[in-house]
Scaffold this motif. Structure first.
Motif, PDB file in Angstrom:
ATOM      1  N   GLN A 288      22.813 -10.999  33.753  1.00 57.97           N
ATOM      2  CA  GLN A 288      22.182  -9.984  34.599  1.00 57.97           C
ATOM      3  C   GLN A 288      21.341  -9.022  33.762  1.00 57.97           C
ATOM      4  OE1 GLN A 288      25.898  -8.569  36.226  1.00 57.97           O
ATOM      5  NE2 GLN A 288      25.527  -9.543  38.216  1.00 57.97           N
ATOM      6  N   GLY A 289      21.850  -8.677  32.568  1.00 57.60           N
ATOM      7  CA  GLY A 289      21.130  -7.772  31.685  1.00 57.60           C
ATOM      8  C   GLY A 289      19.793  -8.338  31.252  1.00 57.60           C
ATOM      9  N   ALA A 290      19.716  -9.668  31.114  1.00 63.20           N
ATOM     10  CA  ALA A 290      18.466 -10.308  30.699  1.00 63.20           C
ATOM     11  C   ALA A 290      17.358 -10.091  31.725  1.00 63.20           C
ATOM     12  CB  ALA A 290      18.688 -11.802  30.480  1.00 63.20           C
ATOM     13  N   HIS A 291      17.713  -9.913  32.990  1.00 60.02           N
ATOM     14  CA  HIS A 291      16.701  -9.673  34.007  1.00 60.02           C
ATOM     15  C   HIS A 291      16.123  -8.262  33.893  1.00 60.02           C
ATOM     16  CE1 HIS A 291      18.711 -13.243  35.682  1.00 60.02           C
ATOM     17  NE2 HIS A 291      17.552 -13.476  36.275  1.00 60.02           N
ATOM     18  N   TYR A 292      16.925  -7.320  33.458  1.00 60.28           N
ATOM     19  CA  TYR A 292      16.399  -5.979  33.188  1.00 60.28           C
ATOM     20  C   TYR A 292      15.546  -5.988  31.924  1.00 60.28           C
ATOM     21  CZ  TYR A 292      19.265  -3.851  36.825  1.00 60.28           C
ATOM     22  OH  TYR A 292      19.802  -3.505  38.047  1.00 60.28           O
ATOM     23  N   LEU A 293      15.918  -6.820  30.957  1.00 64.49           N
ATOM     24  CA  LEU A 293      15.102  -6.975  29.762  1.00 64.49           C
ATOM     25  C   LEU A 293      13.725  -7.523  30.140  1.00 64.49           C
ATOM     26  CD1 LEU A 293      14.923  -6.866  26.645  1.00 64.49           C
ATOM     27  CD2 LEU A 293      15.830  -9.208  26.612  1.00 64.49           C
ATOM     28  N   PHE A 294      13.696  -8.408  31.127  1.00 62.20           N
ATOM     29  CA  PHE A 294      12.436  -8.924  31.663  1.00 62.20           C
ATOM     30  C   PHE A 294      11.543  -7.783  32.146  1.00 62.20           C
ATOM     31  CE2 PHE A 294      10.523  -9.718  35.879  1.00 62.20           C
ATOM     32  CZ  PHE A 294       9.508 -10.597  35.535  1.00 62.20           C
ATOM     33  N   LEU A 295      12.148  -6.789  32.786  1.00 64.22           N
ATOM     34  CA  LEU A 295      11.381  -5.647  33.279  1.00 64.22           C
ATOM     35  C   LEU A 295      10.875  -4.787  32.127  1.00 64.22           C
ATOM     36  CD1 LEU A 295      13.580  -4.557  36.332  1.00 64.22           C
ATOM     37  CD2 LEU A 295      11.446  -5.876  36.366  1.00 64.22           C
ATOM     38  N   MET A 296      11.683  -4.626  31.088  1.00 63.58           N
ATOM     39  CA  MET A 296      11.252  -3.838  29.941  1.00 63.58           C
ATOM     40  C   MET A 296      10.039  -4.468  29.269  1.00 63.58           C
ATOM     41  SD  MET A 296      11.278  -3.286  26.410  1.00 63.58           S
ATOM     42  CE  MET A 296      12.551  -4.265  25.623  1.00 63.58           C
ATOM     43  N   TRP A 297      10.089  -5.781  29.028  1.00 63.98           N
ATOM     44  CA  TRP A 297       8.945  -6.474  28.420  1.00 63.98           C
ATOM     45  C   TRP A 297       7.776  -6.540  29.398  1.00 63.98           C
ATOM     46  CZ3 TRP A 297       8.617  -6.678  23.516  1.00 63.98           C
ATOM     47  CH2 TRP A 297       9.752  -6.873  22.711  1.00 63.98           C
ATOM     48  N   GLY A 298       8.073  -6.600  30.698  1.00 61.55           N
ATOM     49  CA  GLY A 298       7.009  -6.580  31.690  1.00 61.55           C
ATOM     50  C   GLY A 298       6.233  -5.276  31.644  1.00 61.55           C
ATOM     51  N   GLY A 299       6.954  -4.162  31.422  1.00 62.98           N
ATOM     52  CA  GLY A 299       6.290  -2.873  31.271  1.00 62.98           C
ATOM     53  C   GLY A 299       5.369  -2.868  30.067  1.00 62.98           C
ATOM     54  N   MET A 300       5.770  -3.536  29.002  1.00 57.62           N
ATOM     55  CA  MET A 300       4.925  -3.623  27.810  1.00 57.62           C
ATOM     56  C   MET A 300       3.664  -4.421  28.123  1.00 57.62           C
ATOM     57  SD  MET A 300       5.929  -4.767  23.924  1.00 57.62           S
ATOM     58  CE  MET A 300       6.808  -3.231  23.599  1.00 57.62           C
ATOM     59  N   MET A 301       3.792  -5.476  28.889  1.00 56.12           N
ATOM     60  CA  MET A 301       2.625  -6.277  29.252  1.00 56.12           C
ATOM     61  C   MET A 301       1.653  -5.448  30.103  1.00 56.12           C
ATOM     62  SD  MET A 301       2.447  -9.744  31.574  1.00 56.12           S
ATOM     63  CE  MET A 301       3.093  -8.865  32.994  1.00 56.12           C
ATOM     64  N   VAL A 302       2.167  -4.762  31.113  1.00 51.60           N
ATOM     65  CA  VAL A 302       1.323  -3.933  31.980  1.00 51.60           C
ATOM     66  C   VAL A 302       0.635  -2.837  31.160  1.00 51.60           C
ATOM     67  CG1 VAL A 302       1.355  -2.256  33.867  1.00 51.60           C
ATOM     68  CG2 VAL A 302       2.665  -4.382  34.062  1.00 51.60           C
ATOM     69  N   GLY A 303       1.387  -2.222  30.241  1.00 51.44           N
ATOM     70  CA  GLY A 303       0.833  -1.165  29.411  1.00 51.44           C
ATOM     71  C   GLY A 303      -0.301  -1.647  28.524  1.00 51.44           C
ATOM     72  N   ARG A 304      -0.203  -2.866  28.031  1.00 57.01           N
ATOM     73  CA  ARG A 304      -1.260  -3.381  27.159  1.00 57.01           C
ATOM     74  C   ARG A 304      -2.516  -3.734  27.943  1.00 57.01           C
ATOM     75  NH1 ARG A 304       2.374  -6.806  22.696  1.00 57.01           N
ATOM     76  NH2 ARG A 304       2.688  -4.986  21.349  1.00 57.01           N
ATOM     77  N   PHE A 305      -2.353  -4.291  29.133  1.00 56.24           N
ATOM     78  CA  PHE A 305      -3.537  -4.534  29.952  1.00 56.24           C
ATOM     79  C   PHE A 305      -4.205  -3.209  30.321  1.00 56.24           C
ATOM     80  CE2 PHE A 305      -1.720  -8.806  31.078  1.00 56.24           C
ATOM     81  CZ  PHE A 305      -2.817  -9.550  30.695  1.00 56.24           C
ATOM     82  N   ALA A 306      -3.389  -2.219  30.694  1.00 51.39           N
ATOM     83  CA  ALA A 306      -3.935  -0.910  31.040  1.00 51.39           C
ATOM     84  C   ALA A 306      -4.569  -0.247  29.816  1.00 51.39           C
ATOM     85  CB  ALA A 306      -2.828  -0.015  31.608  1.00 51.39           C
ATOM     86  N   GLY A 307      -3.910  -0.379  28.659  1.00 53.32           N
ATOM     87  CA  GLY A 307      -4.435   0.210  27.438  1.00 53.32           C
ATOM     88  C   GLY A 307      -5.756  -0.405  27.029  1.00 53.32           C
ATOM     89  N   SER A 308      -5.909  -1.704  27.257  1.00 51.27           N
ATOM     90  CA  SER A 308      -7.162  -2.387  26.926  1.00 51.27           C
ATOM     91  C   SER A 308      -8.326  -1.789  27.703  1.00 51.27           C
ATOM     92  CB  SER A 308      -7.038  -3.884  27.237  1.00 51.27           C
ATOM     93  OG  SER A 308      -8.253  -4.561  27.004  1.00 51.27           O
TER      94      SER A 308
END
Length: 433
Positions: A288-308
Motif C-alpha cells: 500500500q505504501g508503494a502507491h503513495y510513493l507513486f504519488l510522490m514521484w508523480g509530483g516530481m514529474m508534474v513539477g518538472r514539466f511545470a518547471g520546464s
C-alpha cells in the motif's frame, strides 16, 4: 531567463552526417532518461523487500543504496575518459549494456539468495547509469540553445520522473505484491521458508528490465545522434592549461549542492515506504505504501514539466529558491507532525524536489565553455552524495525514523543558499546575474 553561456549546438544538423530533427533527438533522449529513472526507483520498492528477506536494520538497508551511489563516485571519472575516447553515442550504448548485465546478475542473487551478490549486481547497474548520466546530462544541456538549457534539461528530466513515477507500481505488483513481506503489516516476522520464497520475487522484474535495456541500446546504436558544437568540446593541452574550473563559483558551489541535494532526495525515497507504514503515520502495508510513493514521484514529474515551462519566463535560480523554501517547510511538517498531515507532507516534497537536480546542474556548468564536459563529470560525481543516505539510516535507528527527516530539512537550506548566492557566475567566469 539567464542560461548557460556555453556555446550552443544544433540538434538538427550533424556535420558530415545525416540531418535529424530536434524532436526525434529529444524523444530518444527522453526514453533514455525514462529508463534509468525507472530502474533507480525500483530500489525504493526493493529495499523494504530486502530488509525483510535478509532481516536488516535501517542502517544495513540504507547501506544497499549507499553502495548504489558509491558507484557514481567510483565510475564518474572512468566514464568521462571513456566518453573522450569513444564519443557520447558509443558511451551511451555501453552504459545501457552494463545496466543489462547488472540486471541479469539479480537473477543468481535471488536464487542463492545472497546479500553480497545483490550488492554487487546493484553496483554494476549503478555504474552503467553513471555512464549515462555523465554523457546524457551535458549532451542535452549544450546540444541546443543556451537560453533554454535549464528548460530543456527539466523537460527530459520530467520523463526521468515519469519512469520514477511508474516504477513503484511495477515494483509493488511484481515484487511486493508477490511476496509475503510486501503484503504483511509492518513488523510482521517471517519464517525462513517465507524469506527464501520472497527472494525469488525479484527475478522476473529484472529479466524484463534487462530485455528493455538491450532493445534501447540497439535503437540508440542505429540512431544518428548530432555531434556537439565545437565550443563545448575539449581543447588542446596547451589551451587547457590556461583554464581553471575552480574560477567558476557556480561550479565550485554547485558540486556540494548536488551532493547535499541527493542526500535529501534519496533519504526521502528510500525510507518513504517504511515511514508511511508506521502505525502513527499511515499504518499501511509495504504494498500500500508503494502507491503513495507513486504519488510522490508523480509530483516530481508534474513539477518538472511545470518547471520546464516556468523557466522560459522566470530565471532558473529564482525557481530553485522557491522550490527549496517549499521543500524545507514540508519536511519540517513530515518530521514533526503526525498521521495524514505528516504523510501528505512527505508525499508533497516530490513537487518541490522536482526542479532541483536539473536546475543545479545547468546553473553549475553555465559559462564553462570548453570545460563543460569536465565540469559536468564533477557534478555527476557529486551524485555520490546519495551514498550518505546511510547517515539517515543511522539516525532512524538512533533517534527514530520520523525525526531522521530533519536531516532532509537541513539539506534544503544549502540548496536555498546556492540558489540565492552560489549560482551566480563570478566576474572572472561571466557576467553576474
Amino acid at each position: 531567463m539567464p542560461g548557460p553561456t556555453a556555446a550552443s549546438g544544433t540538434a538538427s544538423t550533424v556535420p558530415g552526417s545525416v540531418r535529424v530533427s530536434s524532436f526525434a533527438v529529444m524523444s530518444l533522449l527522453s526514453s533514455l532518461f525514462f529508463i534509468w529513472g525507472f530502474i533507480t526507483v525500483i530500489n525504493n520498492t526493493l529495499l523494504p523487500h530486502l530488509r525483510s528477506v535478509f532481516d536488516l536494520s535501517y542502517t544495513q538497508t540504507t547501506l544497499i543504496e549507499s553502495v548504489w551511489f558509491a558507484a557514481y563516485f567510483i565510475a564518474s571519472i572512468p566514464s568521462a575518459r571513456l566518453i573522450e575516447r569513444v564519443g557520447y553515442k558509443r558511451a551511451i550504448v555501453t552504459g545501457l549494456a552494463i545496466m543489462a548485465v547488472g540486471s541479469l546478475l539479480m537473477v543468481p542473487a535471488a536464487r542463492l539468495p545472497s546479500y553480497g551478490v545483490t550488492l554487487f549486481a546493484l553496483f554494476v547497474i549503478a555504474s552503467g547509469i553513471t555512464l549515462l548520466q555523465v554523457s546524457a546530462n551535458p549532451y542535452v544541456t549544450v546540444v541546443g540553445s543556451p537560453e533554454t538549457a535549464s528548460s530543456r534539461l527539466n523537460l527530459v528530466q520530467a520523463f526521468n520522473s515519469l519512469g520514477t513515477t511508474l516504477a513503484p507500481l511495477f515494483g509493488a505488483y511484481l515484487i511486493l505484491g508477490r511476496s509475503n513481506s510486501g503484503t504483511a503489516q509492518a513488523n510482521t516476522v517471517l519464517t525462513q521458508a517465507e524469506r527464501l520464497a520472497d527472494a525469488q520475487a525479484v527475478q522476473l522484474p529484472y529479466l524484463i528490465v534487462a530485455g528493455v535495456l538491450v532493445l534501447l541500446a540497439v535503437a540508440i546504436a542505429r540512431f544518428p545522434l548530432p555531434a556537439l558544437h565545437a565550443g563545448t568540446r575539449r581543447v588542446s593541452k596547451e589551451v587547457r592549461a590556461t583554464l581553471s574550473l575552480w574560477r567558476h563559483r557556480n561550479l565550485v558551489l554547485g558540486i556540494p549542492a548536488i551532493f547535499i541535494y541527493l542526500i535529501a532526495e534519496i533519504g526521502v525515497a528510500n525510507l518513504f515506504i517504511n515511514f508511511v507504514a508506521l502505525p502513527e503515520i499511515g499504518n499501511l502495508s509495504h504494498e500500500q505504501g508503494a502507491h503513495y510513493l507513486f504519488l510522490m514521484w508523480g509530483g516530481m514529474m508534474v513539477g518538472r514539466f511545470a518547471g520546464s515551462v516556468l523557466m522560459r519566463r522566470v530565471a532558473a535560480q529564482h525557481v530553485l529558491a522557491m522550490a527549496s523554501i517549499g521543500a524545507f517547510m514540508v519536511m519540517l511538517v513530515a518530521a514533526l507532525g503526525t498521521g495524514q498531515v505528516a504523510l501528505w507532507a512527505l508525499v508533497s516534497v516530490g513537487l518541490f524536489h522536482s526542479v532541483m537536480f536539473p536546475t543545479i546542474f545547468t546553473l553549475g556548468i553555465r559559462g564553462l565553455g570548453p570545460l563543460t564536459e569536465e565540469g559536468a563529470g564533477l557534478l555527476i560525481m557529486a551524485i555520490a552524495g546519495g551514498a550518505l543516505v546511510i547517515a539517515q539510516g543511522w539516525l532512524a535507528d538512533t533517534v527514530g525514523l520520523q525525526l531522521s527527516f530533519l536531516l532532509t530539512a537541513a539539506c534544503e537550506l544549502y540548496v536555498l543558499f546556492y540558489a540565492v548566492w552560489g549560482a551566480r557566475c563570478g566576474s572572472h567566469a561571466g557576467r553576474p546575474d
